[in-house]
Scaffold this motif. Structure first.
Motif, short mmCIF file in Angstrom:
data_model
loop_
_atom_site.label_atom_id
_atom_site.label_comp_id
_atom_site.label_asym_id
_atom_site.label_seq_id
_atom_site.Cartn_x
_atom_site.Cartn_y
_atom_site.Cartn_z
N ILE A 82 -1.47 24.96 -11.23
CA ILE A 82 -2.27 24.75 -10.02
C ILE A 82 -1.53 23.83 -9.06
O ILE A 82 -1.49 24.07 -7.84
N GLY A 83 -0.93 22.77 -9.59
CA GLY A 83 -0.17 21.85 -8.74
C GLY A 83 0.98 22.54 -8.02
O GLY A 83 1.25 22.26 -6.85
N ARG A 84 1.64 23.47 -8.70
CA ARG A 84 2.74 24.22 -8.08
C ARG A 84 2.22 25.08 -6.93
O ARG A 84 2.83 25.16 -5.86
N LEU A 85 1.07 25.74 -7.13
CA LEU A 85 0.47 26.55 -6.08
C LEU A 85 0.09 25.70 -4.87
O LEU A 85 0.33 26.09 -3.72
N LEU A 86 -0.47 24.54 -5.13
CA LEU A 86 -0.87 23.66 -4.03
C LEU A 86 0.35 23.11 -3.28
O LEU A 86 0.34 23.01 -2.05
N LYS A 87 1.39 22.77 -4.01
CA LYS A 87 2.60 22.26 -3.36
C LYS A 87 3.26 23.33 -2.50
O LYS A 87 3.69 23.07 -1.37
N ASP A 88 3.32 24.57 -3.03
CA ASP A 88 3.92 25.66 -2.27
C ASP A 88 3.12 25.97 -1.01
O ASP A 88 3.69 26.43 0.00
N ALA A 89 1.82 25.74 -1.07
CA ALA A 89 0.97 26.01 0.10
C ALA A 89 0.93 24.85 1.07
O ALA A 89 0.32 24.96 2.14
N GLY A 90 1.59 23.73 0.72
CA GLY A 90 1.62 22.58 1.61
C GLY A 90 0.40 21.69 1.50
O GLY A 90 0.17 20.84 2.36
N VAL A 91 -0.40 21.86 0.46
CA VAL A 91 -1.61 21.04 0.30
C VAL A 91 -1.25 19.66 -0.24
O VAL A 91 -1.67 18.63 0.30
N VAL A 92 -0.48 19.60 -1.34
CA VAL A 92 -0.07 18.33 -1.92
C VAL A 92 1.44 18.20 -1.79
O VAL A 92 2.16 19.18 -1.58
N LYS A 93 1.92 16.98 -1.96
CA LYS A 93 3.35 16.72 -1.77
C LYS A 93 4.15 16.96 -3.03
O LYS A 93 5.34 17.30 -2.97
N SER A 94 3.56 16.79 -4.20
CA SER A 94 4.29 17.00 -5.45
C SER A 94 3.34 17.47 -6.54
O SER A 94 2.14 17.20 -6.50
N VAL A 95 3.89 18.17 -7.49
CA VAL A 95 3.11 18.68 -8.62
C VAL A 95 2.63 17.53 -9.49
O VAL A 95 1.48 17.49 -9.95
N ASP A 96 3.52 16.56 -9.75
CA ASP A 96 3.16 15.45 -10.62
C ASP A 96 2.01 14.63 -10.04
O ASP A 96 1.17 14.13 -10.79
#
Length: 576
Positions: free
Chosen positions: A279-293
């Motif tokens: 989920i973190g990877r999807l959000l990062k790729d979409a520009g929602v969060v800055k990093s997966v961690d």
């Protein structure tokens, strides 16, 4: 008593005989007129052609006088020690050459004690002063007296050998200043030309002539050193940079945005079974969060973080990871279509239109037009009277449905899920065991159970009622199901209060009051519990059921008389 030096067949000795230690006999051969200390008579050694020695052995000539010479190992005093020091300083190869010249008694080139090479002049060989105790010390050097001077001139070095026996001498080993080809790398040799061999025609490093110019290997070493410094410096800087990055990734705080994000919205679709990192990877790729961690950390710190499920989420860009987790837990941000067990396709189509912001009826038209390309099982839609080929195949669950997606994409995911679930059961074998015609009828029975049952405890009894009524020989219904749910389906209604006159006047295949057997196809999308109940009904003899309270309570009967009593109970509870 055998006299030394007189035996027949004695082999000539050699200055490099291993019995002499360092390979030299520094004493001079006694003159023929000198009295021998062994026989009391002077022993004359006639001049013989000197036997030429090379690295391969003795030459053709025989040295009779020398070969029969008395073998005596002269004792040396301080001069011998001085000679050993000389050997150690300049190497064993030059010492052997020096000793060989000493035995020949010829003028030779003197070696400069300062290490500057061989001097160009010649001098008589007087290597050591005479030893008073040596009876041969004052005798003339008869050995080699008639030999040709091979060392008289500079051009004669190295000494010529007879052509028939000449062999290549091994290259002298130089142990005080090895070049790049003798253990020292050319890079570290330098480019100092001060050690040029041009001033040393015969000695020192003159033996390197003929090996090619090695100055090219030693040039520009300063530039090479600079390159090495730059390379190692750059490598050190690189290691430091990546080490810092490694530390930051492992132990430093994960990069994160601050605040609730921008005004720009984006839809993120989370597939089924996705974990925190996915989920973190999807959000990062979409520009929602800055990093997966950062997202994973925020999800773990939120007590409800693990409740994030598959579906489509409408989120803001550049949100802090904490804000993203909170927003995903809010149902308002979820762009999903929920297919509840027993929901009909018409209701599902309507929800998809709403989520995708499409005109009403758009998804229904797409379903009618493209149903064959959505992945239905081969045994589906085998009856021409089926009203909707996708009925029963939009499997209950939550599916992403966000603005910008196509209706067929959402429908295909639902059909795929149904096909995978039904594929877990051997529906063809189950159909035969249950006296049904095909797997589609199994799904149809499950849809009836789902529609008529009120609780999970009812489902298995409801399934038995269906199978008992389908038996044309049963004395209670003779093959008529008489389910209100099928009539409501064809009418697209949910009112169970149907007049008898209306039911009897309608001959639609879905009207189970006027048509024996099952309807042409499923009437809703059954869930997993209803499907399992259809595959494993009870065996208690149930033929009738009535929702006596009109809502949640369902009671079952085995005879028509019992059914009438339940019907009266229903009328009393509902005021009919």
């Amino acid at each position: 008593m055998t006299e030394y030096g007189r035996g027949e067949g004695s082999e000539p000795w050699h200055p490099e005989d291993p019995l002499y230690g360092d390979g030299g006999w520094e004493g001079q051969q006694a003159d023929a007129g000198q009295q021998s200390p062994y026989g009391g008579q002077p022993q004359h050694y006639p001049q013989q052609p000197q036997q030429q020695y090379d690295n391969g052995g003795w030459g053709d000539g025989r040295q009779a006088a020398y070969g029969q010479a008395q073998q005596q190992y002269p004792q040396h005093d301080g001069q011998y020690d001085q000679h050993q020091q000389y050997n150690q300083q300049y190497g064993q190869q030059h010492q052997q050459q020096y000793d060989q010249q000493a035995y020949q008694g010829q003028p030779q080139q003197a070696y400069d004690q300062n290490g500057n090479g061989w001097a160009t002049g010649t001098q008589a060989q007087v290597p050591y002063p005479a030893d008073p105790s040596d009876p041969y010390g004052q005798q003339a050097a008869a050995y080699g007296a008639g030999q040709q001077d091979y060392y008289g001139s500079q051009d004669a070095y190295p000494p010529p050998e007879p052509p028939s026996r000449r062999r290549a001498e091994p290259e002298p080993q130089i142990d005080w200043d090895p070049g790049p080809d003798q253990g020292e790398h050319a890079f570290f040799a330098g480019d100092d030309d001060s050690e040029d061999d041009s001033d040393d025609p015969k000695g020192g490093r003159g033996d390197r002539r003929g090996r090619g110019d090695k100055s090219g290997k030693k040039r520009k070493s300063g530039c090479a050193c600079l390159v090495v410094v730059l390379v190692f410096g750059g490598g050190t800087a690189g290691v430091g940079y990546f080490g810092y990055q490694f530390y930051q990734n492992r132990f430093g705080a994960a990069p994160d945005y601050a605040g609730d994000g921008t005004s720009e919205m984006v839809t993120v679709q989370v597939p089924k079974g996705a974990g925190g990192y996915a989920i973190g990877r999807l959000l990062k790729d979409a520009g929602v969060v800055k990093s997966v961690d950062a997202f994973v950390s925020a999800q773990e710190q939120n007590p409800k973080g693990k409740a994030i499920q598959a579906g489509a989420y409408l989120l803001k860009k550049e949100m802090s990871a904490e804000s993203a987790v909170v927003m995903m837990l809010d149902r308002k941000s979820q762009n999903n279509v929920l297919v509840a067990p027993g929901l009909r396709n018409l209701n599902v189509y309507k929800r998809i239109d709403e989520k995708l912001d499409l005109a009403s009826g758009t998804t229904k038209k797409i379903a009618e037009k493209k149903y064959k390309s959505l992945g239905l099982p081969s045994w589906a839609n085998d009856n021409e009277d089926i009203k909707d080929p996708l009925e029963g195949f939009l499997y209950p669950g939550t599916y992403p449905a966000a603005k910008g997606m196509k209706p067929e994409t959402v429908l295909k995911e639902m059909v795929t899920q149904a096909a995978e679930t039904y594929g877990k059961y051997d529906l063809e074998a189950k159909a035969k065991a249950l006296k049904l015609d095909n797997p589609l009828q199994v799904i149809t029975v499950a849809s009836l159970v789902q529609a008529e049952g009120k609780t999970e405890d009812d489902y298995r009894k409801m399934a038995e009622v269906v199978y008992n009524r389908l038996n044309l020989a049963n004395p209670e219904t003779y093959g008529l199901l008489q389910f209100d749910s099928t009539f409501n389906y064809l009418k697209n209604e949910s009112d169970i209060r149907i007049s008898e006159s209306e039911i009897k006047s309608n001959k639609d295949p879905y009207n189970t009051y006027t048509n024996k057997g099952l309807p042409p196809g499923p009437i809703d999308n059954p869930g997993d519990v209803a499907l399992k109940a259809a595959l494993n009904p009870t065996d208690d003899g149930w033929y009738y059921f009535v929702a006596t309270d009109g809502l949640k309570t369902t009671e079952f009967a085995k005879t028509h008389a019992e059914f009438l009593r339940l019907k009266d109970k229903f009328d009393a509870s509902t005021g009919s």
